[in-house]
Design a protein around this motif. Structure first.
Motif, PDB file in Angstrom:
ATOM      1  N   GLY A  46      18.134  18.320  17.616  1.00 23.72           N
ATOM      2  CA  GLY A  46      16.894  17.704  18.083  1.00 23.72           C
ATOM      3  C   GLY A  46      15.656  18.177  17.354  1.00 23.72           C
ATOM      4  N   ASP A  47      15.837  18.867  16.230  1.00 21.13           N
ATOM      5  CA  ASP A  47      14.705  19.379  15.448  1.00 21.13           C
ATOM      6  C   ASP A  47      14.277  18.340  14.423  1.00 21.13           C
ATOM      7  N   TRP A  48      13.219  17.621  14.722  1.00 16.08           N
ATOM      8  CA  TRP A  48      12.748  16.546  13.853  1.00 16.08           C
ATOM      9  C   TRP A  48      12.158  17.079  12.545  1.00 16.08           C
ATOM     10  N   GLN A  49      11.906  18.358  12.433  1.00 15.99           N
ATOM     11  CA  GLN A  49      11.414  18.960  11.189  1.00 15.99           C
ATOM     12  C   GLN A  49      12.478  19.833  10.523  1.00 15.99           C
ATOM     13  N   ALA A  50      13.736  19.577  10.807  1.00 17.64           N
ATOM     14  CA  ALA A  50      14.829  20.404  10.289  1.00 17.64           C
ATOM     15  C   ALA A  50      14.891  20.390   8.760  1.00 17.64           C
ATOM     16  N   ASP A  51      14.962  21.592   8.196  1.00 18.74           N
ATOM     17  CA  ASP A  51      15.183  21.815   6.759  1.00 18.74           C
ATOM     18  C   ASP A  51      16.070  23.045   6.674  1.00 18.74           C
ATOM     19  N   THR A  52      17.381  22.810   6.728  1.00 17.90           N
ATOM     20  CA  THR A  52      18.332  23.924   6.803  1.00 17.90           C
ATOM     21  C   THR A  52      18.892  24.329   5.453  1.00 17.90           C
ATOM     22  N   GLY A  53      18.467  23.623   4.381  1.00 17.31           N
ATOM     23  CA  GLY A  53      18.975  23.948   3.058  1.00 17.31           C
ATOM     24  C   GLY A  53      20.275  23.250   2.702  1.00 17.31           C
ATOM     25  N   ASN A  54      20.702  22.289   3.525  1.00 18.41           N
ATOM     26  CA  ASN A  54      21.963  21.585   3.267  1.00 18.41           C
ATOM     27  C   ASN A  54      21.772  20.289   2.472  1.00 18.41           C
ATOM     28  N   TRP A  67      16.291   8.301   2.118  1.00 20.01           N
ATOM     29  CA  TRP A  67      14.929   8.197   2.636  1.00 20.01           C
ATOM     30  C   TRP A  67      14.094   7.281   1.733  1.00 20.01           C
ATOM     31  N   GLU A  68      14.170   7.526   0.444  1.00 28.92           N
ATOM     32  CA  GLU A  68      13.408   6.729  -0.518  1.00 28.92           C
ATOM     33  C   GLU A  68      13.886   5.276  -0.529  1.00 28.92           C
ATOM     34  N   GLU A  69      15.197   5.067  -0.615  1.00 29.16           N
ATOM     35  CA  GLU A  69      15.768   3.713  -0.664  1.00 29.16           C
ATOM     36  C   GLU A  69      15.462   2.903   0.594  1.00 29.16           C
ATOM     37  N   SER A  70      15.250   3.584   1.696  1.00 25.41           N
ATOM     38  CA  SER A  70      15.031   2.911   2.982  1.00 25.41           C
ATOM     39  C   SER A  70      13.564   2.818   3.357  1.00 25.41           C
ATOM     40  N   GLY A  71      12.686   3.124   2.420  1.00 24.50           N
ATOM     41  CA  GLY A  71      11.253   2.947   2.649  1.00 24.50           C
ATOM     42  C   GLY A  71      10.531   4.141   3.236  1.00 24.50           C
ATOM     43  N   GLY A  72      11.171   5.282   3.268  1.00 23.98           N
ATOM     44  CA  GLY A  72      10.559   6.453   3.882  1.00 23.98           C
ATOM     45  C   GLY A  72       9.341   7.000   3.165  1.00 23.98           C
ATOM     46  N   LEU A  73       9.240   6.742   1.861  1.00 19.90           N
ATOM     47  CA  LEU A  73       8.109   7.301   1.113  1.00 19.90           C
ATOM     48  C   LEU A  73       6.767   6.741   1.573  1.00 19.90           C
ATOM     49  N   ARG A  74       6.778   5.648   2.308  1.00 17.94           N
ATOM     50  CA  ARG A  74       5.507   5.148   2.841  1.00 17.94           C
ATOM     51  C   ARG A  74       4.976   6.058   3.954  1.00 17.94           C
ATOM     52  N   PHE A  75       5.839   6.955   4.451  1.00 16.44           N
ATOM     53  CA  PHE A  75       5.444   7.880   5.506  1.00 16.44           C
ATOM     54  C   PHE A  75       5.257   9.306   4.999  1.00 16.44           C
ATOM     55  N   ALA A  76       6.173   9.780   4.195  1.00 14.09           N
ATOM     56  CA  ALA A  76       6.144  11.175   3.727  1.00 14.09           C
ATOM     57  C   ALA A  76       7.137  11.332   2.581  1.00 14.09           C
ATOM     58  N   ASP A  77       7.012  12.445   1.854  1.00 14.59           N
ATOM     59  CA  ASP A  77       7.914  12.673   0.721  1.00 14.59           C
ATOM     60  C   ASP A  77       9.343  12.985   1.150  1.00 14.59           C
ATOM     61  N   ARG A  78       9.520  13.543   2.352  1.00 10.78           N
ATOM     62  CA  ARG A  78      10.855  13.849   2.887  1.00 10.78           C
ATOM     63  C   ARG A  78      10.841  13.610   4.391  1.00 10.78           C
ATOM     64  N   PRO A  79      12.011  13.382   4.966  1.00  5.42           N
ATOM     65  CA  PRO A  79      12.071  13.133   6.412  1.00  5.42           C
ATOM     66  C   PRO A  79      11.462  14.244   7.265  1.00  5.42           C
ATOM     67  N   ASP A  80      11.699  15.491   6.893  1.00  4.82           N
ATOM     68  CA  ASP A  80      11.191  16.591   7.715  1.00  4.82           C
ATOM     69  C   ASP A  80       9.675  16.707   7.674  1.00  4.82           C
TER      70      ASP A  80
END
Length: 122
Positions: A46-54, A67-80
């Motif tokens: 449930g950690d929406w800012q998860a960056d575990t190194g995986n 993320w990029e292919e699905s349009g995420g870059l319009r929000f941020a560089d990475r999901p976290d």
């Protein structure tokens, strides 16, 4: 009742839940929110800012290329680096493109894909 069973029942009752590309009525948005929260609980605790190194990021554990292919870059560089709502918006596009199989283990555990709730494990 297990979370996966509850999600499966809610999905069955909603007869379709997330319909990417269509206007989503309020009732379906509530169902979608329950599903996304359950998926994030399974994927990242449930950690929406998860960056575990995986190599996967955010609550839904999305690869940067997806993320990029699905349009995420319009929000941020990475999901976290994006908020929950932005991650679920991109998640809807991922479901449209790949289906729930994009999250095979957790989607199976939650009853979103074959095998039914509780059939899979992490």
């Amino acid at each position: 009742m297990r979370a996966g069973s509850a999600v499966a029942l809610v999905l069955a009752a909603a007869a379709g839940g997330v319909r990417a590309g269509a206007a989503v009525p309020v009732a379906d948005r509530v169902v979608a929110d329950l599903v996304w929260d359950a998926l994030a609980d399974c994927e990242s605790g449930g950690d929406w800012q998860a960056d575990t190194g995986n190599g996967y990021y955010g609550g839904l554990q999305i690869r940067p290329s997806t993320w990029e292919e699905s349009g995420g870059l319009r929000f941020a560089d990475r999901p976290d680096h994006a908020g929950r709502r932005e991650q679920t918006t991109v998640g809807e596009e991922i479901v449209r493109r790949q289906g729930w199989e994009a999250w095979p283990s957790c989607a199976r555990e939650l009853g979103l894909i074959g095998g039914g709730a509780g059939a899979g494990g992490r």
